[in-house]
Motif scaffolding. Structure first.
Motif, PDB file in Angstrom:
ATOM      1  N   UNK A 216     -35.507  54.437  34.760  1.00 55.83           N
ATOM      2  CA  UNK A 216     -35.553  55.759  34.132  1.00 55.83           C
ATOM      3  C   UNK A 216     -34.186  56.151  33.592  1.00 55.83           C
ATOM      4  N   UNK A 217     -33.150  55.803  34.339  1.00 51.56           N
ATOM      5  CA  UNK A 217     -31.795  56.123  33.895  1.00 51.56           C
ATOM      6  C   UNK A 217     -31.473  55.441  32.580  1.00 51.56           C
ATOM      7  N   UNK A 218     -31.910  54.182  32.449  1.00 51.90           N
ATOM      8  CA  UNK A 218     -31.646  53.454  31.213  1.00 51.90           C
ATOM      9  C   UNK A 218     -32.360  54.097  30.033  1.00 51.90           C
ATOM     10  N   UNK A 219     -33.523  54.677  30.292  1.00 52.11           N
ATOM     11  CA  UNK A 219     -34.237  55.330  29.205  1.00 52.11           C
ATOM     12  C   UNK A 219     -33.493  56.600  28.796  1.00 52.11           C
ATOM     13  N   UNK A 220     -32.962  57.326  29.806  1.00 50.93           N
ATOM     14  CA  UNK A 220     -32.360  58.614  29.501  1.00 50.93           C
ATOM     15  C   UNK A 220     -30.976  58.487  28.905  1.00 50.93           C
ATOM     16  N   UNK A 221     -30.182  57.582  29.470  1.00 51.96           N
ATOM     17  CA  UNK A 221     -28.818  57.456  28.960  1.00 51.96           C
ATOM     18  C   UNK A 221     -28.266  56.075  29.300  1.00 51.96           C
ATOM     19  N   UNK A 222     -28.468  55.154  28.364  1.00 52.45           N
ATOM     20  CA  UNK A 222     -28.082  53.773  28.621  1.00 52.45           C
ATOM     21  C   UNK A 222     -26.568  53.638  28.815  1.00 52.45           C
ATOM     22  N   UNK A 223     -25.823  54.383  28.001  1.00 52.62           N
ATOM     23  CA  UNK A 223     -24.364  54.236  28.056  1.00 52.62           C
ATOM     24  C   UNK A 223     -23.818  54.643  29.421  1.00 52.62           C
ATOM     25  N   UNK A 224     -24.397  55.719  29.964  1.00 53.06           N
ATOM     26  CA  UNK A 224     -23.924  56.178  31.272  1.00 53.06           C
ATOM     27  C   UNK A 224     -24.263  55.150  32.349  1.00 53.06           C
ATOM     28  N   UNK A 225     -25.461  54.547  32.258  1.00 50.42           N
ATOM     29  CA  UNK A 225     -25.840  53.539  33.241  1.00 50.42           C
ATOM     30  C   UNK A 225     -24.909  52.336  33.167  1.00 50.42           C
ATOM     31  N   UNK A 227     -21.880  52.423  32.207  1.00 51.26           N
ATOM     32  CA  UNK A 227     -20.564  52.820  32.703  1.00 51.26           C
ATOM     33  C   UNK A 227     -20.494  52.739  34.226  1.00 51.26           C
ATOM     34  N   UNK A 228     -21.638  52.904  34.911  1.00 53.87           N
ATOM     35  CA  UNK A 228     -21.579  52.773  36.365  1.00 53.87           C
ATOM     36  C   UNK A 228     -21.918  51.347  36.797  1.00 53.87           C
ATOM     37  N   UNK A 229     -21.883  50.417  35.853  1.00 52.86           N
ATOM     38  CA  UNK A 229     -21.916  49.004  36.220  1.00 52.86           C
ATOM     39  C   UNK A 229     -23.302  48.386  36.284  1.00 52.86           C
ATOM     40  N   UNK A 230     -24.221  48.863  35.475  1.00 45.77           N
ATOM     41  CA  UNK A 230     -25.564  48.296  35.507  1.00 45.77           C
ATOM     42  C   UNK A 230     -25.811  47.523  34.212  1.00 45.77           C
ATOM     43  N   UNK A 231     -26.312  46.296  34.361  1.00 48.20           N
ATOM     44  CA  UNK A 231     -26.620  45.481  33.184  1.00 48.20           C
ATOM     45  C   UNK A 231     -28.045  45.801  32.735  1.00 48.20           C
ATOM     46  N   UNK A 232     -28.222  46.476  31.582  1.00 45.22           N
ATOM     47  CA  UNK A 232     -29.549  46.952  31.183  1.00 45.22           C
ATOM     48  C   UNK A 232     -30.561  45.823  31.000  1.00 45.22           C
ATOM     49  N   UNK A 233     -30.113  44.722  30.392  1.00 45.16           N
ATOM     50  CA  UNK A 233     -31.030  43.651  29.999  1.00 45.16           C
ATOM     51  C   UNK A 233     -31.846  43.155  31.178  1.00 45.16           C
ATOM     52  N   UNK A 234     -31.180  42.903  32.316  1.00 43.63           N
ATOM     53  CA  UNK A 234     -31.871  42.337  33.480  1.00 43.63           C
ATOM     54  C   UNK A 234     -32.944  43.275  34.019  1.00 43.63           C
ATOM     55  N   UNK A 235     -32.590  44.558  34.133  1.00 43.72           N
ATOM     56  CA  UNK A 235     -33.561  45.523  34.673  1.00 43.72           C
ATOM     57  C   UNK A 235     -34.763  45.646  33.748  1.00 43.72           C
ATOM     58  N   UNK A 236     -34.469  45.720  32.438  1.00 41.68           N
ATOM     59  CA  UNK A 236     -35.572  45.862  31.483  1.00 41.68           C
ATOM     60  C   UNK A 236     -36.472  44.633  31.532  1.00 41.68           C
ATOM     61  N   UNK A 237     -35.861  43.447  31.639  1.00 41.23           N
ATOM     62  CA  UNK A 237     -36.644  42.212  31.644  1.00 41.23           C
ATOM     63  C   UNK A 237     -37.558  42.161  32.870  1.00 41.23           C
TER      64      UNK A 237
END
Lengths: 339, 303
Positions: A216-225, A227-237
């Motif tokens: 949900x965080x990635x949907x709301x604000x990817x840049x902020x996620x 910045x706190x060290x989360x790799x979006x690609x893996x979670x989305x996959x």
């Protein structure tokens, strides 16, 4: 762009469930479990069949909702996994009936549990391949690429003459389960109900977990996620793979219910229908997709009984819904109950 | 010689795809809208041209009728639905235009019936010419190549040489700035949508005599045009051109030569099955390959 409106749609919702909701949920499941008995008592056996289809589509819509509603990934190819699941079950059945083996290696089976497990695994694997490529993009290219890959699978199965090609694959009888008469309509309905409730609980656990919060965080604000060290690609996959597995499960259940699977199951309009179910019910809500699946099927059945050109009127209704409302049926219910 | 003939077929198919994808990529580049109903405009053009040809028997009237119907359809769609979607998210755009596709397809079924229409080739164009010794090629397909190439050249000239083209280029890169400079954005949007509709209609008109005219023809081409746009890079007309030619060649050549190729390495029935499967999905494999080779930012959406 997507995040703001989707966020507005599920505003006021918390991850924790109040006790009263759990009670309502248990009562709802109990009522659903009594549907076949009621249908028999009222001499309307077709209701059980309709309810079975609603439950199966509800699983598919819930799986799409995980990535579309919670993850904000607008995929237009979800029917591909629905069809892959159906074909896994159909192909395994054909090999078991012919006593042959897939690619001369994998023996067929008419055991429902084995076939469903295979469908889920292969659906997940297909989603992993398609997702790993298409998740390199986002926005409009992502929509186009998921649609294109679904179309690729559609044409692939059209060209597979061994498995019926254009005409699809017929099954003479439904798959069997040890100790249960799964060929009976009522037992099959209860199997579907169990799996649908199971998928609902799984979705609920996922959404409540850290993984769901990240999604949900990635949907709301990817840049902020990031910045706190989360790799979006893996979670989305991972979310994409889980959703693919769910759609494949639903597809296998549907193929077994209809004793028929054809490329039409992965046609792009089917992806559109699944999206409509999610939006109609309310994207990013737990029960929305179930409501949406029921509403969509009821609408289709009612229109089809009234006119041959039901798609025309369906289109007009859907256009009106998209243009004028926000948040779907569940938002409407919430508003009506003053929440 | 057969290779040369197939290459010409591929180029012809590619140029038809380009007419579709140019409109799509322009509409996305300027307005940021994904329009699934673009395929419906292709179908409208094909139907209008076929019906005019049957009624009047004139090739020119059929061409004019097809183009006018597609442009009119495009303007009505823009005015009634798409205009309200510019500020909405992609999900709403997809769903609303998907509903449009359902309405237009079923509407065509209700008005014109489910039977596909077969358009007779104009008599003056139905022959073949000898291009090289041993290579004869249908005149109509040559004409399609010529029309496609002319339109592509005209489009490049328009985009790089005229005021509208300047606004289109500026709009694709800095949409907000164009607005801030006092350009009538609503008019620009309608113009671009109209051009896209015209191109889709033209593609439909010229495809009529080659394929049959039927409901659902638009969506097949639309999804191929999506692939082309992804290969070429979203928002770029030049990319769409090269993407379309590449996709046209890959599709045509794999359909023509894969069966013989596979037969040399395995036995007949297996080879045919594999070849038909491979050629059905060749364009999509090309797209997957392009996606694998490209880095993320090249495909990142312009906003």
């Amino acid at each position: 762009m997507t995040s703001d409106t989707l966020e507005a749609r599920r505003s006021g919702r918390t991850y924790a469930f109040p006790m009263s909701r759990i009670v309502i949920f248990v009562i709802a499941v109990a009522i659903l479990a009594l549907v076949p008995a009621g249908a028999t008592a009222l001499h309307m056996p077709s209701v059980t069949g309709f309810a079975t289809q609603v439950l199966i589509y509800a699983i598919a819509a819930m799986s799409l909702n995980l990535i579309l509603g919670y993850g904000g990934m607008v995929t237009f190819g979800h029917a591909a996994f629905f069809g892959v699941g159906g074909y896994v079950l159909g192909i395994l059945y054909q090999h078991s009936a012919q006593r042959s083996a897939f690619l001369a290696l994998v023996p067929g089976t008419d055991n429902l549990a084995v076939a469903l497990l295979a469908a889920v695994l292969i659906g997940a694997a297909t989603a992993a391949v398609i997702g790993s490529l298409s998740l390199r993009t986002r926005g409009v290219p992502f929509i186009m690429i998921t649609l294109a890959f679904a179309q690729m699978l559609f044409f692939l199965f059209v060209s597979l003459k061994t498995y019926g090609g254009d005409d699809g694959l017929m099954m003479r009888r439904r798959d069997v389960v040890p100790f249960v008469d799964a060929r009976d309509d009522i037992s099959y309905y209860l199997i579907c109900l169990t799996l649908a409730v199971g998928w609902l609980v799984l979705t609920w656990c996922l959404v409540r977990s850290r993984f769901g919060a990240v999604l949900s965080g990635l949907r709301q604000n990817e840049r902020r996620m990031m910045a706190i060290g989360i790799a979006p690609y893996r979670y989305r996959l991972v979310a994409f793979v889980i959703a693919g597995a769910g759609a494949a499960l639903a597809g296998a259940l549907m193929a077994n219910y209809l004793r028929f699977v054809s490329p039409d199951m992965m046609h792009w309009t089917k992806s559109g229908e699944l999206m409509m179910m999610v939006i109609l019910g309310g994207a990013g809500t737990l029960f929305g997709p179930i409501l949406g699946a029921a509403a969509m099927l009821a609408l289709e059945t009612a229109l089809a009984a009234y006119t041959e050109n039901w798609q025309f009127y369906l289109g007009i209704i859907l256009l009106a819904v998209v243009m004028t409302t926000r948040g779907g049926l569940s938002a409407l219910l919430d508003r009506a109950s003053g929440r | 010689m057969i290779i040369l003939e197939q290459i010409l077929n591929g180029v012809q198919f590619g140029l038809t795809l380009f007419l579709m994808s140019a409109g799509l990529t322009l509409i996305f580049g300027i307005m940021g809208v994904i329009n699934l109903a673009h395929g419906s405009l292709y179908m409208i053009g094909a139907y209008a041209a076929a019906l005019t040809a049957v009624r009047t028997g004139s090739v020119w009237l059929a061409l004019v009728g097809g183009l006018a119907a597609a442009a009119l359809g495009g303007i009505v769609i823009e005015f009634a639905v798409v205009r309200r979607l510019y500020a909405r998210n992609h999900l709403d755009q997809v769903l609303a235009t998907f509903a449009l596709v359902l309405i237009i397809n079923q509407g065509a079924n209700m008005l014109l019936g489910r039977q596909p229409l077969f358009v007779a080739m104009p008599p003056a164009l139905s022959g073949s010419v000898t291009l090289l010794p041993g290579l004869t090629y249908p005149v109509y397909r040559l004409l399609v190549i010529a029309v496609g190439a002319t339109v592509a050249a005209g489009l490049f000239a328009m985009i790089h040489g005229t005021r509208i083209g300047m606004l289109v280029r500026a709009g694709a890169t800095h949409r907000q700035m164009v607005r801030a400079l006092g350009v009538n954005v609503a008019l620009l949007y309608t113009a671009v949508f109209g051009i896209g509709a015209l191109l889709a209609g033209l593609a439909g008109v010229i495809a009529g005599p080659i394929t049959s005219v039927q409901v659902g023809m638009g969506e097949q081409v639309l999804i191929l045009a999506f692939v082309v746009v992804v290969i070429g890079g979203l928002g770029s007309v030049r990319g769409a051109f090269f993407g379309a030619i590449a996709a046209g060649l890959v599709d045509t050549l794999s359909r023509a030569f894969l069966p013989t190729l596979f037969r040399q390495i395995m036995d007949g029935s297996n080879a045919d099955a594999l070849a038909s499967g491979m050629s059905a999905i060749s364009i999509y494999l090309l797209m997957a390959l392009v996606l694998l080779m490209r880095s993320q930012d090249l495909l990142a959406e312009k906003s």
